[in-house]
Design a protein around this motif. Structure first.
Motif, mmCIF file in Angstrom:
data_model
loop_
_atom_site.group_PDB
_atom_site.id
_atom_site.type_symbol
_atom_site.label_atom_id
_atom_site.label_comp_id
_atom_site.label_asym_id
_atom_site.label_seq_id
_atom_site.Cartn_x
_atom_site.Cartn_y
_atom_site.Cartn_z
ATOM 1 N N SER A 182 39.170 31.759 50.747
ATOM 2 C CA SER A 182 37.940 31.011 50.511
ATOM 3 C C SER A 182 37.482 31.192 49.070
ATOM 4 N N LEU A 183 36.324 30.641 48.760
ATOM 5 C CA LEU A 183 35.790 30.708 47.401
ATOM 6 C C LEU A 183 35.676 32.142 46.910
ATOM 7 N N CYS A 209 39.474 27.823 54.327
ATOM 8 C CA CYS A 209 38.209 27.956 53.594
ATOM 9 C C CYS A 209 37.018 27.388 54.344
ATOM 10 N N GLU A 257 33.762 23.457 50.843
ATOM 11 C CA GLU A 257 34.184 24.674 50.146
ATOM 12 C C GLU A 257 35.453 24.422 49.338
ATOM 13 N N LEU A 267 34.552 23.323 45.943
ATOM 14 C CA LEU A 267 34.042 24.448 45.156
ATOM 15 C C LEU A 267 35.187 25.334 44.668
ATOM 16 N N MET A 268 36.167 25.570 45.520
ATOM 17 C CA MET A 268 37.317 26.374 45.132
ATOM 18 C C MET A 268 38.108 25.720 44.013
ATOM 19 N N GLU A 291 36.247 26.150 40.753
ATOM 20 C CA GLU A 291 36.316 27.527 40.256
ATOM 21 C C GLU A 291 37.709 27.856 39.740
#
Length: 337
Positions: free
Chosen positions: A233-234, A254, A259, A262-263, A266
């Motif tokens: 996950s993140l 995730c 999510e 978001l991953m 990032e």
């Protein structure tokens, strides 16, 4: 968001052939299907869970029922990240929320996700499960239109390298990656990487077991290494730096497209590559990953190809590409029929 009615059902999918990876053989796949209805609009989603985390149907059902009141209260997708932990249950509900929002707004999910253009067909890998070298080479030949092939390894170094060599001899034309599925030890890496370089392999996915990530500290590989089981996950993405080159995002790991986006952001910020993968799933479970795949470097979304029967409408595979049309999921069709 208005109050919702949650319906959760389960299905056992039959595979066309047994699917073998390091330490596991799949003959069926279980999925959870969630529908959210506000009385006018509906949204649907599918989750397959994560077998190596014990995230099976019982676990997913328990998560849904334990959070039913909060889900039926009509949370936002960001709220959902606080209601359910990462995993298959959240993935199914998250997908249903995206689909519901699309139908309420009349805007397709790709627009809601901030993509700057309508999704296009994307090149996906086609996976060869572990078998004898000759049998695997024959499967690779059968993927006549494939541009990218991923090879499942088992951790038997000599046999695995023979498998890769047989597939490369059969398909000199394709991009080739391998998936160790946690089957190797750090002591195997030098010989494994050297053998893969000889066969022009472009990606080594998850060679070491989850929990042994520190063994990659300072390791210099001639082939990019992707983290899968190590990066759920993140919260795990920052730990990939210095150990992995690519983050394999799977929405069942995730907890959904919310999510996953978001991953991906990032990973980009940290200078890592983005890969989108899937568990074995139907087209309904694959379509959200297709949206994320529009911004990925590598796509491994061939889950429906292993099924004896997919659901309809279905995603389309042609000339080595995947396309999830608007009729599959997330079209923003408006009120339910």
């Amino acid at each position: 968001m208005a109050a919702l009615t949650l319906t959760a059902t389960t299905e056992t999918l039959r595979l066309a052939q047994p699917f073998r990876i390091a330490g596991y053989v799949f003959e069926t796949a279980d999925v959870l299907v969630v529908e959210l209805d506000d009385g006018t609009h509906r949204g649907r989603g599918e989750g397959a869970g994560v077998y190596y985390l014990g995230d099976d149907l019982d676990h997913m059902r328990a998560g849904i029922e334990g959070s039913r009141t909060a889900i039926e209260a009509g949370p936002t997708r960001e709220d959902l990240r606080m209601i359910l932990p990462p995993g298959g249950a959240r993935n199914a509900v998250d997908a249903a929320l995206w689909d519901l929002e699309a139908n309420r707004s009349g805007r397709p999910v790709w627009q809601l996700a901030g993509l700057d253009r309508a999704p296009r067909p994307i090149t996906t890998t086609f996976t060869v499960s572990a078998d004898t070298p000759d049998a695997m080479a024959e499967v690779a030949r059968g993927y006549a239109g494939a541009r990218s092939i991923k090879v499942k390894l088992t951790g038997d170094l000599d046999l695995d390298l023979a498998r890769v060599a047989a597939i490369r001899a059969a398909r000199d034309d394709v991009w080739l990656g391998v998936d160790g599925n946690q089957g190797f030890a750090a002591a195997d890496l030098d010989a494994l990487v050297a053998g893969l370089v000889e066969q022009r392999v472009s990606l080594l996915e998850q060679p070491l077991p989850r929990g042994r990530e520190a063994d990659l500290d300072g390791y210099r590989s001639a082939i990019p290494i992707a983290g899968d089981e190590s990066l759920l996950s993140l919260d795990d993405v920052a730990g990939a730096v210095g150990r992995f080159d690519v983050v394999n995002i799977k929405l069942d790991k995730c907890g959904g497209l919310t999510e996953g986006l978001l991953m991906a952001a990032e990973a980009r910020r940290l200078g890592l590559g983005v890969m989108v993968g899937t568990m074995i799933a139907t087209s309904l479970g694959t379509a959200p990953g297709f949206v994320l795949g529009q911004i990925a470097d590598l796509v491994d979304l061939d889950g429906p190809t292993f099924l004896a029967q997919d659901r309809a409408p279905s995603v389309t595979y042609a000339d080595g590409t995947l396309f999830a049309g608007p009729d599959v999921w997330g079209a923003g069709k408006g009120p339910a029929a």
